[in-house]
Design an enzyme around this catalytic site. Structure first.
Site, PDB file in Angstrom:
ATOM      1  N   PHE A 170     -10.433  -5.899  -5.739  1.00 31.73           N
ATOM      2  CA  PHE A 170     -10.460  -6.622  -4.461  1.00 31.73           C
ATOM      3  C   PHE A 170     -10.096  -5.621  -3.357  1.00 31.73           C
ATOM      4  CE2 PHE A 170      -8.969  -9.511  -7.833  1.00 31.73           C
ATOM      5  CZ  PHE A 170      -9.937 -10.507  -7.808  1.00 31.73           C
ATOM      6  N   ARG A 175       0.847  -1.197   0.000  1.00 31.28           N
ATOM      7  CA  ARG A 175       0.000   0.000   0.000  1.00 31.28           C
ATOM      8  C   ARG A 175       0.884   1.248   0.000  1.00 31.28           C
ATOM      9  NH1 ARG A 175      -3.500  -3.616   3.193  1.00 31.28           N
ATOM     10  NH2 ARG A 175      -2.565  -3.040   5.180  1.00 31.28           N
ATOM     11  N   CYS A 201      -1.662 -14.542  -2.769  1.00 33.17           N
ATOM     12  CA  CYS A 201      -1.422 -14.931  -1.378  1.00 33.17           C
ATOM     13  C   CYS A 201      -1.656 -16.432  -1.204  1.00 33.17           C
ATOM     14  CB  CYS A 201      -2.286 -14.110  -0.422  1.00 33.17           C
ATOM     15  SG  CYS A 201      -4.036 -14.264  -0.736  1.00 33.17           S
TER      16      CYS A 201
HETATM   17  N1  SAH Z   1      -6.431  -5.340  -0.987  1.00 33.38           N
HETATM   18  C1  SAH Z   1      -7.148  -5.405   0.248  1.00 33.38           C
HETATM   19  C2  SAH Z   1      -7.385  -6.821   0.720  1.00 33.38           C
HETATM   20  C3  SAH Z   1      -8.118  -7.687  -0.266  1.00 33.38           C
HETATM   21  S1  SAH Z   1      -8.942  -9.006   0.488  1.00 33.38           S
HETATM   22  C4  SAH Z   1      -6.429  -4.582   1.327  1.00 33.38           C
HETATM   23  O1  SAH Z   1      -5.337  -4.050   1.084  1.00 33.38           O
HETATM   24  O2  SAH Z   1      -6.987  -4.466   2.427  1.00 33.38           O
HETATM   25  C5  SAH Z   1      -9.839  -9.690  -0.798  1.00 33.38           C
HETATM   26  C6  SAH Z   1     -11.139  -8.973  -1.140  1.00 33.38           C
HETATM   27  O3  SAH Z   1     -11.617  -9.547  -2.350  1.00 33.38           O
HETATM   28  C7  SAH Z   1     -12.268  -9.114  -0.145  1.00 33.38           C
HETATM   29  O4  SAH Z   1     -12.760  -7.850   0.201  1.00 33.38           O
HETATM   30  C8  SAH Z   1     -13.365  -9.914  -0.891  1.00 33.38           C
HETATM   31  O5  SAH Z   1     -14.690  -9.452  -0.594  1.00 33.38           O
HETATM   32  C9  SAH Z   1     -13.029  -9.605  -2.324  1.00 33.38           C
HETATM   33  N2  SAH Z   1     -13.403 -10.615  -3.337  1.00 33.38           N
HETATM   34  C10 SAH Z   1     -13.274 -11.958  -3.260  1.00 33.38           C
HETATM   35  N3  SAH Z   1     -13.593 -12.525  -4.452  1.00 33.38           N
HETATM   36  C11 SAH Z   1     -13.930 -11.520  -5.288  1.00 33.38           C
HETATM   37  C12 SAH Z   1     -14.329 -11.450  -6.667  1.00 33.38           C
HETATM   38  N4  SAH Z   1     -14.437 -12.551  -7.406  1.00 33.38           N
HETATM   39  N5  SAH Z   1     -14.570 -10.242  -7.199  1.00 33.38           N
HETATM   40  C13 SAH Z   1     -14.467  -9.116  -6.444  1.00 33.38           C
HETATM   41  N6  SAH Z   1     -14.080  -9.123  -5.157  1.00 33.38           N
HETATM   42  C14 SAH Z   1     -13.814 -10.296  -4.590  1.00 33.38           C
END
Ligand code: SAH
Length: 397
Positions: A232, A216, A341
């Site tokens: 995501f 980030r 991950c």
């Molecule tokens: N980048 C974020 C963490 C991501 S966690 C950070 O820095 O905090 C993963 C996220 O992906 C979750 O919020 C989940 O709701 C979302 N997610 C999971 N599968 C998904 C999909 N197919 N399309 C969109 N979002 C998705």
């Protein structure tokens, strides 16, 4: 002396001949095939001395005969209770080198084997701690851990959120409850002076994705004057670091309405306008396929596609697809931060998948940098199995 040694020996777990190398290599795990015998009356989960086949005391660990990965070593020689306290202290000391609560008060305080504390993960959110217990042995040490934490740290509450699927194998139910003090439904934490609301109880994981902090920051540094797509997006971590550094606009995509609502609240909490940003509640694959990707920076930080070994093949297809769609549509001169991950997809395999995606897209792509876990997720050189996160920053010509 002799009779005491004999007494301890008789009460210990005996390893098979040749298996003592686990101790010499300081790896924390013992598989059932390495164990010659348990003492009569051994209660699963209890700390116990471990001996080589020729009766040499090797160290101390806890065992659970229900599981193939039956033993976890707590100490490679010394009194295990002293070592437990020392490992905890060392974990706390190490974090002090990297974190100052004025700027960042949320971090992983204990990273399991990475901190020589197998079966224990502790996340710190301001004055609140969240414990994840993965094994019966650590469960039995829980009250001792709580006691140590309350003595060592100025905290207001300890919550347990133990929901790892591996608990089943250990014969443990999930457990979510306050262990000590209290925990409000919403906690506000700081990351690089940015504020984030999170809910330990109802949020994903323990409430925040601590492991991507350094990514980030990286994106923040590159974001001034740029348009970003945060795929995501969860609670808006990348979005806020970008806005803080002067990004023009950030579009967020997440399948979860709660996550998008949370990221809106976090944007507002930090004094930025939510009006100026875009929020899309949809599947990222669909979004990428259906929209032009007119952004200078795109972030792909999906959940683990391979949660188990048997998912590897479908996960590979997922990573290859998602990246090739982005590669085909992103602007010339744009940057893509792409992450995995999935523990079962190692860095070399991930890079190979990106190569295949670039080939599918017929696009010249350069790796600008490769990144791993943030500093609060240290990897024990003797026990590298806690290393899972890979992030590649790519330049698309
Ligand atoms: N980048 C974020 C963490 C991501 S966690 C950070 O820095 O905090 C993963 C996220 O992906 C979750 O919020 C989940 O709701 C979302 N997610 C999971 N599968 C998904 C999909 N197919 N399309 C969109 N979002 C998705």
């Amino acid at each position: 002396m002799c009779s005491q040694t004999l007494r301890i020996q008789m009460n210990g777990v005996m390893l098979k001949s040749g298996k003592e190398s686990i101790f010499h290599l300081r790896h924390h795990w013992i598989f059932s095939g390495a164990v010659a015998s348990y003492p009569k009356g051994y209660q699963d989960g209890s700390l116990i001395p471990v001996f080589s086949s020729n009766n040499q005391l090797l160290g101390y660990g806890y065992f659970n005969r229900k599981s193939g990965l039956c033993g976890r070593i707590i100490s490679f020689g010394e009194d295990p209770y002293l070592q437990l306290e020392r490992s905890l202290l060392q974990a706390i000391e190490m974090r002090k080198r990297f974190f100052n609560d004025e700027e960042t008060d949320a971090y992983r305080l204990v990273n399991g084997e990475g901190d020589s504390l197998p079966g224990l993960i502790i996340d710190k959110y301001g004055p609140y701690l969240v414990l994840q217990i993965g094994t019966l042995g650590m469960e039995k040490l829980k009250s001792r851990i709580i006691d140590l934490l309350t003595r060592l740290l100025p905290i207001k509450g300890i919550y347990e959120k133990s929901t790892a699927p591996s608990r089943k194998e250990e014969g443990l139910e999930n457990n979510e409850e306050i262990l000590w003090g209290d925990l409000p439904d919403e906690v506000i934490i700081k990351e690089d002076t940015l504020s984030f609301e999170l809910s330990v109880k109802t949020g994903q994981k323990t409430g925040f994705f601590l492991d991507q902090r350094e990514m980030r920051r990286w994106i923040g540094k590159l974001a001034c004057g740029k348009r970003l797509l945060n795929c995501f997006s969860y609670s808006g971590g990348f979005t806020l670091h970008a806005l803080k550094q002067g990004a023009l606009k950030v579009d967020s995509v997440d399948i979860s309405a709660e996550a998008l609502a949370l990221s809106r609240r976090n944007i507002a909490l930090n004094g930025f306008s939510t009006e100026a940003q875009g929020f899309f509640q949809m599947d990222v694959f669909k979004f990428l396929r259906e929209n032009p990707l007119d952004y200078e920076i795109v972030i792909l930080d999906p959940p683990a596609f391979a949660k188990k070994k048997r998912d590897i093949e479908s996960a590979c297809r997922g990573y290859r697809d998602i990246n090739s769609i982005a590669f085909k549509k992103m602007l010339p001169g744009s940057l893509l931060l792409t992450c995995s991950c999935s523990y079962h997809i190692d860095e070399a395999l991930f890079q190979k998948l990106l190569f295949q995606s670039a080939h599918d897209a017929n696009r010249q792509i350069r790796i600008v940098s490769k990144h791993r876990l943030s500093a609060d997720h240290p990897i024990n050189l003797f026990h590298p199995e806690t290393d899972y996160l890979k992030s590649f920053l790519l330049y698309l010509s």
